[in-house]
Design a protein around this motif. Structure first.
Motif, PDB file in Angstrom:
ATOM      1  N   LEU A   1       3.752  11.408   3.280  1.00  0.00           N
ATOM      2  CA  LEU A   1       2.534  11.979   3.853  1.00  0.00           C
ATOM      3  C   LEU A   1       2.854  13.221   4.667  1.00  0.00           C
ATOM      4  O   LEU A   1       2.106  14.210   4.642  1.00  0.00           O
TER       5      LEU A   1
ATOM      6  N   ALA B   1       2.520   4.859   0.108  1.00  0.00           N
ATOM      7  CA  ALA B   1       2.095   6.103   0.752  1.00  0.00           C
ATOM      8  C   ALA B   1       2.451   7.321  -0.089  1.00  0.00           C
ATOM      9  O   ALA B   1       2.196   8.449   0.328  1.00  0.00           O
TER      10      ALA B   1
ATOM     11  N   ASN C   1       0.850  -1.194   0.000  1.00  0.00           N
ATOM     12  CA  ASN C   1       0.000   0.000   0.000  1.00  0.00           C
ATOM     13  C   ASN C   1       0.888   1.248   0.000  1.00  0.00           C
ATOM     14  O   ASN C   1       1.250   1.762   1.055  1.00  0.00           O
TER      15      ASN C   1
ATOM     16  N   PRO D   1       5.004   7.992   7.332  1.00  0.00           N
ATOM     17  CA  PRO D   1       5.654   8.033   6.016  1.00  0.00           C
ATOM     18  C   PRO D   1       6.068   9.458   5.668  1.00  0.00           C
ATOM     19  O   PRO D   1       5.281  10.405   5.813  1.00  0.00           O
TER      20      PRO D   1
ATOM     21  N   LEU E   1      -4.286   8.564  10.231  1.00  0.00           N
ATOM     22  CA  LEU E   1      -4.055   7.131  10.091  1.00  0.00           C
ATOM     23  C   LEU E   1      -4.790   6.347  11.177  1.00  0.00           C
ATOM     24  O   LEU E   1      -5.397   5.302  10.907  1.00  0.00           O
TER      25      LEU E   1
ATOM     26  N   PHE F   1       2.156   2.569   3.759  1.00  0.00           N
ATOM     27  CA  PHE F   1       1.435   2.946   4.970  1.00  0.00           C
ATOM     28  C   PHE F   1       1.783   1.967   6.094  1.00  0.00           C
ATOM     29  O   PHE F   1       1.942   0.768   5.843  1.00  0.00           O
TER      30      PHE F   1
END
Length: 436
Positions: free
Chosen positions: A306, A87, A85, A303, A348, A112
């Motif tokens: 992000l 980020a 997944n 991350p 998150l 993530f």
């Protein structure tokens, strides 16, 4: 397609992807055929240009385009295959990029974090309760009157709460400094608008009088060139005006859009607004405690992609809010990193609580929230209808409701203590945490 993945840190992944040469040539030929149908080459009719000529003229650009598209397509195929997944966008480094050979490249990216939200039982929440007393309502009416105060010129010495019209020139070390002079400035004594000593030095002054004020700029003054320095201000008082509070009459009520209801009707409307503010203040304080508790109980790595995105978003918001001739990227990232990290981590955590508990926005609560907001307007039905005709605004309300449902989910297991307080204490903003 061949894929291998290396974990280079807790969140960073280094993925090597190999794409067969046959797939590349298929994509290149597909683009050349598309080009052949529309290419205009001198000496040939459109659509009749030999493929050898098309390949000679356009193969390089078609290959570059095909490789770019293949890297994008195969990267996402690979992350799906590997159940990763990402980020953020990957950094791509080609290993083999030659005609006739398999394409091989390395994509480095962050994923993530995977975690389960825990620690609901360790969260302590103090839930306030309060009512709007008659005394609170009376105080609010006085606040509204003071916010609409009128000033009338008087022939007497100035006192605190009077408004002065002044001209002034400021000097530091005998020199006039930038931004230290003005004409026709309106100043309410006791407002704290000017640096310490300035307003106090004008108490007792009369219209036409000139005073010299010796003051010192605070050590934490925003202009570092002036911080802590002694200054001399020559001030001329042009006029002195005394405050006059408006009467609680129909003319005053009309300023707030409340007509033909009299004093009792006005008080009822103000009380309704105060009760709405009270509910929101209590809800916000509970939510903040829950979010603080979730942060403390669930430390997770963020991350970088992000965090950078959120920092940039906060930079843009700061420029929009404060204006000025400055670009967002000129603002130091460190100014926003702490706030950005908090927002990213909470985002998150909240998303994980929603996922783990299969939460969806309660549409009844969505309508109730919209009706609550609409009640502050003169035509609430029109406001409600507007929300339901604007998907973006409606989805924002749904997001807020979903966040409230997350708070409710946490409160079911958290340690909650109810505390009765006054209206003033309940609506008072919580103190922001002190920075080191």
């Amino acid at each position: 397609m061949q894929v291998s993945v290396e974990n280079t840190s807790a969140l960073e992944r280094r993925m090597t992807i190999g794409v067969p040469a046959e797939r590349i040539e298929t994509e290149v030929n597909k683009r050349l055929q598309q080009t052949a149908r529309r290419a205009k080459v001198p000496g040939f009719r459109p659509g009749k240009v030999p493929m050898s000529v098309i390949r000679q003229r356009y193969e390089d650009s078609a290959r570059q385009e095909a490789l770019g598209d293949l890297i994008q397509a195969t990267f996402y195929e690979a992350v799906v295959e590997q159940k990763l997944n990402p980020a953020g966008a990957p950094a791509v480094e080609p290993k083999v990029f030659e005609k006739g050979k398999d394409l091989e490249y390395i994509a480095t990216f962050e994923v993530f974090p995977e975690f389960a939200v825990a620690g609901f039982e360790s969260i302590n929440v103090e839930r306030l309760s309060a009512e709007v007393a008659d005394a609170d309502l009376d105080n609010m009416l006085e606040v509204l009157r003071k916010q609409n105060v009128r000033f009338e010129a008087v022939d007497r010495a100035a006192a605190n709460e009077d408004q002065l019209n002044i001209d002034f020139i400021g000097k530091v070390d005998g020199e006039v400094f930038a931004g230290g002079s003005a004409q026709g400035t309106q100043l309410v004594l006791g407002s704290g608008r000017m640096i310490p000593g300035f307003e106090d030095g004008l108490v007792g002054a009369k219209a036409g009088e000139e005073r010299v004020l010796n003051v010192i700029f605070p050590e934490d003054y925003q202009n570092l060139d002036l911080a802590g320095k002694a200054a001399e201000f020559t001030v001329k008082v042009n006029s002195v005006s005394a405050p006059t509070l408006p009467e609680l009459n129909e003319a005053f009520f009309n300023q707030f859009g409340i007509k033909e209801t009299g004093l009792e009707g006005f008080r009822a409307e103000v009380r309704k607004n105060m009760e709405r503010e009270l509910r929101q203040a209590i809800k916000t304080k509970v939510k903040n405690q829950v979010m603080d508790g979730l942060l403390a109980a669930n430390p997770i790595e963020v991350p970088k992609a992000l965090l950078e995105n959120e920092v940039n978003r906060l930079r843009v918001q700061a420029v929009q809010q404060f204006g000025g001739n400055i670009k967002p990227d000129q603002l130091p990232a460190e100014l926003f990193e702490e706030q950005a990290k908090r927002r990213v981590v909470l985002g998150l955590i909240v998303a994980e609580v929603v996922k783990a508990n299969e939460l969806k926005p309660d549409e009844a609560r969505v309508r109730e929230m919209i009706q609550e907001m609409a009640s502050a307007y003169q035509e609430p039905e029109q406001v409600v209808a507007w929300y339901y005709k604007n998907d973006q605004q409606l989805n924002e309300v749904r997001s807020v409701v979903l966040e409230e449902q997350v708070v409710d989910t946490v409160l079911q297991k958290a340690s909650v203590t109810d505390k009765a307080v006054s209206y003033e204490e309940a609506v008072k903003p919580a103190e922001a945490p002190q920075a080191d």
